[in-house]
Design a protein around this motif. Structure first.
Motif, PDB file in Angstrom:
ATOM      1  N   LEU A   1     136.719 -19.803  74.986  1.00 34.77           N
ATOM      2  CA  LEU A   1     136.252 -21.056  75.592  1.00 34.77           C
ATOM      3  C   LEU A   1     134.873 -20.896  76.207  1.00 34.77           C
ATOM      4  CD1 LEU A   1     139.428 -22.536  77.368  1.00 34.77           C
ATOM      5  CD2 LEU A   1     138.297 -23.366  75.297  1.00 34.77           C
ATOM      6  N   TYR A   2     134.621 -19.753  76.837  1.00 35.77           N
ATOM      7  CA  TYR A   2     133.387 -19.576  77.591  1.00 35.77           C
ATOM      8  C   TYR A   2     132.531 -18.476  76.956  1.00 35.77           C
ATOM      9  CZ  TYR A   2     136.320 -22.173  80.794  1.00 35.77           C
ATOM     10  OH  TYR A   2     137.151 -23.124  81.348  1.00 35.77           O
ATOM     11  N   TYR A   3     131.310 -18.817  76.616  1.00 40.68           N
ATOM     12  CA  TYR A   3     130.398 -17.896  75.943  1.00 40.68           C
ATOM     13  C   TYR A   3     128.970 -18.406  76.111  1.00 40.68           C
ATOM     14  CZ  TYR A   3     130.229 -21.576  72.427  1.00 40.68           C
ATOM     15  OH  TYR A   3     130.065 -22.788  71.805  1.00 40.68           O
ATOM     16  N   SER A   4     128.014 -17.593  75.668  1.00 43.99           N
ATOM     17  CA  SER A   4     126.617 -18.036  75.572  1.00 43.99           C
ATOM     18  C   SER A   4     125.985 -17.373  74.362  1.00 43.99           C
ATOM     19  CB  SER A   4     125.832 -17.671  76.844  1.00 43.99           C
ATOM     20  OG  SER A   4     125.694 -16.275  76.973  1.00 43.99           O
ATOM     21  N   LEU A   5     124.990 -18.043  73.776  1.00 44.15           N
ATOM     22  CA  LEU A   5     124.305 -17.484  72.617  1.00 44.15           C
ATOM     23  C   LEU A   5     122.893 -18.066  72.510  1.00 44.15           C
ATOM     24  CD1 LEU A   5     124.278 -19.753  70.065  1.00 44.15           C
ATOM     25  CD2 LEU A   5     126.708 -19.268  70.172  1.00 44.15           C
ATOM     26  N   VAL A   6     122.021 -17.275  71.887  1.00 43.92           N
ATOM     27  CA  VAL A   6     120.638 -17.682  71.610  1.00 43.92           C
ATOM     28  C   VAL A   6     120.363 -17.403  70.146  1.00 43.92           C
ATOM     29  CG1 VAL A   6     118.203 -17.395  72.192  1.00 43.92           C
ATOM     30  CG2 VAL A   6     119.942 -17.064  73.962  1.00 43.92           C
ATOM     31  N   VAL A   7     119.837 -18.402  69.418  1.00 44.11           N
ATOM     32  CA  VAL A   7     119.510 -18.216  68.001  1.00 44.11           C
ATOM     33  C   VAL A   7     118.152 -18.856  67.720  1.00 44.11           C
ATOM     34  CG1 VAL A   7     121.907 -18.146  67.239  1.00 44.11           C
ATOM     35  CG2 VAL A   7     120.722 -20.344  67.372  1.00 44.11           C
ATOM     36  N   PRO A   8     117.410 -18.338  66.732  1.00 44.96           N
ATOM     37  CA  PRO A   8     116.147 -18.993  66.352  1.00 44.96           C
ATOM     38  C   PRO A   8     116.411 -20.413  65.865  1.00 44.96           C
ATOM     39  CG  PRO A   8     116.288 -16.783  65.422  1.00 44.96           C
ATOM     40  CD  PRO A   8     117.650 -17.092  65.978  1.00 44.96           C
ATOM     41  N   SER A   9     115.550 -21.329  66.225  1.00 50.17           N
ATOM     42  CA  SER A   9     115.707 -22.717  65.795  1.00 50.17           C
ATOM     43  C   SER A   9     115.427 -22.829  64.306  1.00 50.17           C
ATOM     44  CB  SER A   9     114.762 -23.619  66.584  1.00 50.17           C
ATOM     45  OG  SER A   9     114.974 -24.962  66.277  1.00 50.17           O
ATOM     46  N   GLU A  10     116.221 -23.638  63.615  1.00 53.09           N
ATOM     47  CA  GLU A  10     116.088 -23.722  62.164  1.00 53.09           C
ATOM     48  C   GLU A  10     115.666 -25.111  61.681  1.00 53.09           C
ATOM     49  OE1 GLU A  10     120.780 -24.706  61.194  1.00 53.09           O
ATOM     50  OE2 GLU A  10     119.983 -22.715  60.765  1.00 53.09           O
ATOM     51  N   LYS A  11     115.489 -26.042  62.602  1.00 55.25           N
ATOM     52  CA  LYS A  11     115.148 -27.393  62.205  1.00 55.25           C
ATOM     53  C   LYS A  11     114.041 -27.935  63.086  1.00 55.25           C
ATOM     54  CE  LYS A  11     117.161 -31.948  61.239  1.00 55.25           C
ATOM     55  NZ  LYS A  11     118.406 -32.764  61.219  1.00 55.25           N
TER      56      LYS A  11
ATOM     57  N   LEU B   1     132.521 -27.244  79.948  1.00 56.29           N
ATOM     58  CA  LEU B   1     131.221 -27.905  80.038  1.00 56.29           C
ATOM     59  C   LEU B   1     130.272 -27.154  79.116  1.00 56.29           C
ATOM     60  CD1 LEU B   1     129.684 -30.158  81.661  1.00 56.29           C
ATOM     61  CD2 LEU B   1     128.925 -28.329  83.182  1.00 56.29           C
ATOM     62  N   ARG B   2     129.730 -27.844  78.098  1.00 57.58           N
ATOM     63  CA  ARG B   2     128.874 -27.188  77.113  1.00 57.58           C
ATOM     64  C   ARG B   2     127.437 -27.669  77.296  1.00 57.58           C
ATOM     65  NH1 ARG B   2     131.579 -28.117  72.850  1.00 57.58           N
ATOM     66  NH2 ARG B   2     132.420 -26.028  72.580  1.00 57.58           N
ATOM     67  N   ILE B   3     126.515 -26.722  77.558  1.00 58.00           N
ATOM     68  CA  ILE B   3     125.086 -27.030  77.695  1.00 58.00           C
ATOM     69  C   ILE B   3     124.373 -26.477  76.476  1.00 58.00           C
ATOM     70  CG2 ILE B   3     123.015 -26.737  79.095  1.00 58.00           C
ATOM     71  CD1 ILE B   3     126.266 -25.949  80.744  1.00 58.00           C
ATOM     72  N   THR B   4     123.740 -27.341  75.706  1.00 53.96           N
ATOM     73  CA  THR B   4     123.050 -26.936  74.475  1.00 53.96           C
ATOM     74  C   THR B   4     121.588 -27.335  74.545  1.00 53.96           C
ATOM     75  OG1 THR B   4     125.095 -27.335  73.226  1.00 53.96           O
ATOM     76  CG2 THR B   4     123.069 -27.053  71.952  1.00 53.96           C
ATOM     77  N   MET B   5     120.707 -26.366  74.329  1.00 58.87           N
ATOM     78  CA  MET B   5     119.267 -26.627  74.241  1.00 58.87           C
ATOM     79  C   MET B   5     118.847 -26.475  72.787  1.00 58.87           C
ATOM     80  SD  MET B   5     117.570 -24.796  77.544  1.00 58.87           S
ATOM     81  CE  MET B   5     118.694 -23.768  78.448  1.00 58.87           C
ATOM     82  N   VAL B   6     118.133 -27.449  72.272  1.00 55.97           N
ATOM     83  CA  VAL B   6     117.776 -27.467  70.854  1.00 55.97           C
ATOM     84  C   VAL B   6     116.261 -27.464  70.683  1.00 55.97           C
ATOM     85  CG1 VAL B   6     117.931 -28.788  68.701  1.00 55.97           C
ATOM     86  CG2 VAL B   6     119.907 -28.671  70.233  1.00 55.97           C
TER      87      VAL B   6
ATOM     88  N   HIS C   1     108.595 -19.516  67.144  1.00 57.60           N
ATOM     89  CA  HIS C   1     108.912 -19.141  68.518  1.00 57.60           C
ATOM     90  C   HIS C   1     109.716 -20.223  69.229  1.00 57.60           C
ATOM     91  CE1 HIS C   1     106.274 -15.783  67.900  1.00 57.60           C
ATOM     92  NE2 HIS C   1     105.225 -16.552  67.733  1.00 57.60           N
ATOM     93  N   LEU C   2     110.567 -20.904  68.474  1.00 61.40           N
ATOM     94  CA  LEU C   2     111.422 -21.941  69.039  1.00 61.40           C
ATOM     95  C   LEU C   2     112.886 -21.512  68.874  1.00 61.40           C
ATOM     96  CD1 LEU C   2     109.616 -25.133  67.667  1.00 61.40           C
ATOM     97  CD2 LEU C   2     109.350 -24.059  69.908  1.00 61.40           C
ATOM     98  N   TYR C   3     113.706 -21.860  69.851  1.00 59.69           N
ATOM     99  CA  TYR C   3     115.074 -21.341  69.892  1.00 59.69           C
ATOM    100  C   TYR C   3     116.081 -22.428  70.250  1.00 59.69           C
ATOM    101  CZ  TYR C   3     112.721 -16.831  69.911  1.00 59.69           C
ATOM    102  OH  TYR C   3     111.933 -15.764  69.581  1.00 59.69           O
ATOM    103  N   ASP C   4     117.338 -22.150  69.868  1.00 58.44           N
ATOM    104  CA  ASP C   4     118.476 -22.946  70.313  1.00 58.44           C
ATOM    105  C   ASP C   4     119.322 -22.056  71.227  1.00 58.44           C
ATOM    106  OD1 ASP C   4     117.569 -24.911  68.599  1.00 58.44           O
ATOM    107  OD2 ASP C   4     119.009 -24.448  67.025  1.00 58.44           O
ATOM    108  N   TYR C   5     119.833 -22.643  72.275  1.00 59.95           N
ATOM    109  CA  TYR C   5     120.649 -21.902  73.239  1.00 59.95           C
ATOM    110  C   TYR C   5     121.887 -22.727  73.562  1.00 59.95           C
ATOM    111  CZ  TYR C   5     122.240 -20.172  77.784  1.00 59.95           C
ATOM    112  OH  TYR C   5     123.013 -19.710  78.819  1.00 59.95           O
ATOM    113  N   GLU C   6     123.005 -22.039  73.757  1.00 61.73           N
ATOM    114  CA  GLU C   6     124.223 -22.751  74.156  1.00 61.73           C
ATOM    115  C   GLU C   6     125.011 -21.918  75.154  1.00 61.73           C
ATOM    116  OE1 GLU C   6     126.494 -25.710  71.683  1.00 61.73           O
ATOM    117  OE2 GLU C   6     127.783 -23.951  71.441  1.00 61.73           O
ATOM    118  N   LEU C   7     125.546 -22.608  76.166  1.00 59.29           N
ATOM    119  CA  LEU C   7     126.370 -21.986  77.185  1.00 59.29           C
ATOM    120  C   LEU C   7     127.582 -22.878  77.439  1.00 59.29           C
ATOM    121  CD1 LEU C   7     126.850 -19.973  79.632  1.00 59.29           C
ATOM    122  CD2 LEU C   7     125.530 -21.624  80.994  1.00 59.29           C
TER     123      LEU C   7
END
Length: 219
Positions: free
Chosen positions: A71-81, A98-103, A148-154
């Motif tokens: 249920l609870y995790y975080s990740l960072v990946v290179p942006s693809e779009k 509660l899911r926080i996503t940065m795109v 140099h753009l990323y997606d992040y989710e927590l």
């Protein structure tokens, strides 16, 4: 069936705040928006947001593929779009998530949110030590910008406050990019004036403190 999952997305643009707000019900954003929130009052800022309605906001395939089973995790990946940067916050009351996503965010933009700074924070007030500045503060309109753009989710529990999950985001970003990032009040010379004294004219410097983001690579 009771509705237990809400989503709100916020498109970041100059003059807008990065702070996001969790709404218990939908409200009109025509004219002056009315925010209904259970977050601490000190986290609220005057903000104008653009809300995507009628469909679930875009989330990158890379994030969907790498979402953990826990249920609870975080990740960072290179942006693809190539899309406008935004922050999406989803509350799933049924699963207490509660899911926080940065795109499509630059590194410094992720830190602006983590440090509760506005999205129009002046880039000249960002100091980078130890690496190429363009890696952290890229030009979106330059050929290299997309690299140099990323997606992040927590994901955290729904009772997690803003300050708590922003602190977690800050720690995640520091660990992933091997950085130490902080905000300091630095004194800078803003102007000068001529002052007449008994010995003649002299120059008087006018100093002003301004918030400065310091990005430093870990040794």
């Amino acid at each position: 069936m009771q509705k237990t999952c809400n989503w709100e997305s916020y498109v970041l643009s100059p003059g807008k705040e990065l702070s996001s707000f969790l709404n218990e019900k939908r409200v009109s954003v025509i004219k002056k928006p009315i925010m209904i929130t259970d977050l601490p009052q000190k986290t609220l800022k005057s903000a104008t947001v653009t809300r995507n309605k009628g469909h679930k906001p875009y989330v990158s395939k890379a994030i969907l593929d790498k979402r953990a089973k826990e249920l609870y995790y975080s990740l960072v990946v290179p942006s693809e779009k190539d899309t406008s940067p935004f922050i999406n916050i989803v509350r799933d009351a049924r699963n207490n998530v509660l899911r926080i996503t940065m795109v499509n965010m630059a590194i410094y933009e992720c830190y602006l949110f983590a440090l509760n700074l506005p999205s129009n924070f002046p880039k000249e007030q960002i100091i980078v030590h130890g690496h190429d500045r363009t890696r952290y503060v890229p030009c979106r309109f330059c050929q290299y910008g997309g690299k140099h753009l990323y997606d992040y989710e927590l994901t955290v529990s729904t009772d997690t406050g803003v300050e708590a999950y922003q602190k977690q985001i800050l720690n995640d970003l520091n660990a992933h990019f091997q950085l130490d990032v902080r905000v300091e009040q630095l004194s800078i010379v803003k102007d000068s004036r001529t002052v007449m004294t008994e010995k003649g004219a002299s120059m008087d410097l006018i100093w002003e403190e301004q918030p400065t983001m310091i990005i430093k690579a870990r040794n």
